[in-house]
Scaffold this motif. Sequence first.
Motif, PDB file in Angstrom:
ATOM      1  N   GLN A  68       0.822  -1.208   0.000  1.00 37.16           N
ATOM      2  CA  GLN A  68       0.000   0.000   0.000  1.00 37.16           C
ATOM      3  C   GLN A  68       0.859   1.263   0.000  1.00 37.16           C
ATOM      4  O   GLN A  68       0.550   2.225  -0.689  1.00 37.16           O
ATOM      5  N   GLU A  69       1.932   1.249   0.782  1.00 35.29           N
ATOM      6  CA  GLU A  69       2.813   2.407   0.861  1.00 35.29           C
ATOM      7  C   GLU A  69       3.437   2.719  -0.497  1.00 35.29           C
ATOM      8  O   GLU A  69       3.491   3.866  -0.921  1.00 35.29           O
ATOM      9  N   ARG A  70       3.905   1.686  -1.193  1.00 32.31           N
ATOM     10  CA  ARG A  70       4.501   1.888  -2.520  1.00 32.31           C
ATOM     11  C   ARG A  70       3.467   2.323  -3.543  1.00 32.31           C
ATOM     12  O   ARG A  70       3.709   3.221  -4.348  1.00 32.31           O
ATOM     13  N   ILE A  71       2.307   1.697  -3.530  1.00 33.71           N
ATOM     14  CA  ILE A  71       1.265   1.996  -4.510  1.00 33.71           C
ATOM     15  C   ILE A  71       0.687   3.395  -4.294  1.00 33.71           C
ATOM     16  O   ILE A  71       0.279   4.052  -5.244  1.00 33.71           O
ATOM     17  N   ALA A  72       0.673   3.863  -3.065  1.00 34.06           N
ATOM     18  CA  ALA A  72       0.119   5.186  -2.754  1.00 34.06           C
ATOM     19  C   ALA A  72       0.853   6.307  -3.494  1.00 34.06           C
ATOM     20  O   ALA A  72       0.292   7.378  -3.714  1.00 34.06           O
ATOM     21  N   LYS A  73       2.085   6.057  -3.899  1.00 38.67           N
ATOM     22  CA  LYS A  73       2.854   7.067  -4.633  1.00 38.67           C
ATOM     23  C   LYS A  73       2.263   7.327  -6.020  1.00 38.67           C
ATOM     24  O   LYS A  73       2.442   8.398  -6.574  1.00 38.67           O
ATOM     25  N   ALA A  74       1.602   6.346  -6.595  1.00 38.44           N
ATOM     26  CA  ALA A  74       0.954   6.474  -7.909  1.00 38.44           C
ATOM     27  C   ALA A  74      -0.236   5.513  -7.945  1.00 38.44           C
ATOM     28  O   ALA A  74      -0.176   4.467  -8.583  1.00 38.44           O
ATOM     29  N   PRO A  75      -1.325   5.843  -7.256  1.00 35.98           N
ATOM     30  CA  PRO A  75      -2.442   4.898  -7.111  1.00 35.98           C
ATOM     31  C   PRO A  75      -3.157   4.550  -8.408  1.00 35.98           C
ATOM     32  O   PRO A  75      -3.851   3.549  -8.475  1.00 35.98           O
ATOM     33  N   GLN A  76      -2.969   5.340  -9.467  1.00 35.14           N
ATOM     34  CA  GLN A  76      -3.642   5.058 -10.731  1.00 35.14           C
ATOM     35  C   GLN A  76      -2.888   4.041 -11.583  1.00 35.14           C
ATOM     36  O   GLN A  76      -3.407   3.570 -12.581  1.00 35.14           O
ATOM     37  N   GLN A  77      -1.667   3.664 -11.193  1.00 39.56           N
ATOM     38  CA  GLN A  77      -0.898   2.715 -11.998  1.00 39.56           C
ATOM     39  C   GLN A  77      -1.548   1.333 -11.992  1.00 39.56           C
ATOM     40  O   GLN A  77      -2.083   0.902 -10.987  1.00 39.56           O
ATOM     41  N   VAL A  78      -1.521   0.662 -13.119  1.00 38.40           N
ATOM     42  CA  VAL A  78      -2.068  -0.691 -13.224  1.00 38.40           C
ATOM     43  C   VAL A  78      -1.018  -1.688 -13.686  1.00 38.40           C
ATOM     44  O   VAL A  78      -1.256  -2.889 -13.670  1.00 38.40           O
ATOM     45  N   LEU A  79       0.158  -1.192 -14.089  1.00 43.75           N
ATOM     46  CA  LEU A  79       1.219  -2.049 -14.604  1.00 43.75           C
ATOM     47  C   LEU A  79       2.564  -1.533 -14.114  1.00 43.75           C
ATOM     48  O   LEU A  79       2.815  -0.333 -14.139  1.00 43.75           O
ATOM     49  N   ARG A  80       3.402  -2.455 -13.652  1.00 41.51           N
ATOM     50  CA  ARG A  80       4.784  -2.129 -13.282  1.00 41.51           C
ATOM     51  C   ARG A  80       5.687  -2.929 -14.203  1.00 41.51           C
ATOM     52  O   ARG A  80       5.564  -4.137 -14.281  1.00 41.51           O
ATOM     53  N   TYR A  81       6.596  -2.265 -14.894  1.00 41.51           N
ATOM     54  CA  TYR A  81       7.475  -2.923 -15.853  1.00 41.51           C
ATOM     55  C   TYR A  81       8.927  -2.817 -15.405  1.00 41.51           C
ATOM     56  O   TYR A  81       9.374  -1.764 -14.980  1.00 41.51           O
ATOM     57  N   CYS A  82       9.635  -3.921 -15.508  1.00 40.45           N
ATOM     58  CA  CYS A  82      11.064  -3.928 -15.211  1.00 40.45           C
ATOM     59  C   CYS A  82      11.696  -5.084 -15.951  1.00 40.45           C
ATOM     60  O   CYS A  82      11.409  -6.239 -15.666  1.00 40.45           O
ATOM     61  N   ARG A  83      12.565  -4.801 -16.866  1.00 35.59           N
ATOM     62  CA  ARG A  83      13.207  -5.870 -17.621  1.00 35.59           C
ATOM     63  C   ARG A  83      14.670  -6.052 -17.231  1.00 35.59           C
ATOM     64  O   ARG A  83      15.291  -7.026 -17.573  1.00 35.59           O
ATOM     65  N   ASN A  84      15.243  -5.125 -16.460  1.00 30.62           N
ATOM     66  CA  ASN A  84      16.673  -5.205 -16.178  1.00 30.62           C
ATOM     67  C   ASN A  84      17.026  -6.123 -15.007  1.00 30.62           C
ATOM     68  O   ASN A  84      18.183  -6.292 -14.694  1.00 30.62           O
ATOM     69  N   GLY A  85      16.055  -6.691 -14.345  1.00 33.02           N
ATOM     70  CA  GLY A  85      16.314  -7.636 -13.275  1.00 33.02           C
ATOM     71  C   GLY A  85      16.560  -7.014 -11.914  1.00 33.02           C
ATOM     72  O   GLY A  85      16.705  -7.719 -10.929  1.00 33.02           O
TER      73      GLY A  85
END
Length: 146
Positions: free
Chosen positions: A41-58
């Motif tokens: 919740q703490e992390r998501i509260a920074k951008a509550p409208q996000q629906v996708l988190r992308y990370c390809r660099n590992g």
Amino acid sequence: MSEENGSANALVSKDKTGDTMKSLLDNFEGDDDRKSWASFQERIAKAPQQVLRYCRNGSTKPLWPMSSGRPSKPDIPTCTYCQGPLCFEFQILPQLLFYFNVKNDVDSLDWATVAVYTCEASCEGTLAYKQEYAWVQLSSQSVTVS
């Protein structure tokens, strides 16, 4: 959208997102799930409208809403093409359910998060579409049924 809901540019008000996320908390058992939920919740509260988190660099790992129902290394299969390891690439967050207008019913579509893993080597570049692996963490996985 009014300023009092968090941001004039937000797609989902913090109040609406909070209500959706809070409904998931009702299914959690144990301190580990509650700690995991608070961190999520703490992390998501920074951008509550996000629906996708992308990370390809590992360097980034999925944000897990619950400690239970996470995959272990043996749970993630190898690539079906080169037999190499799969790595985390993106995550679908439960806020997407808001955009699907999902009701909070027993038979409704529901997930805590969906983590997608792809070939670390990005093999078989000649294929237009490749098989990937998705780990679905359900919000009800920690609920005991009697």
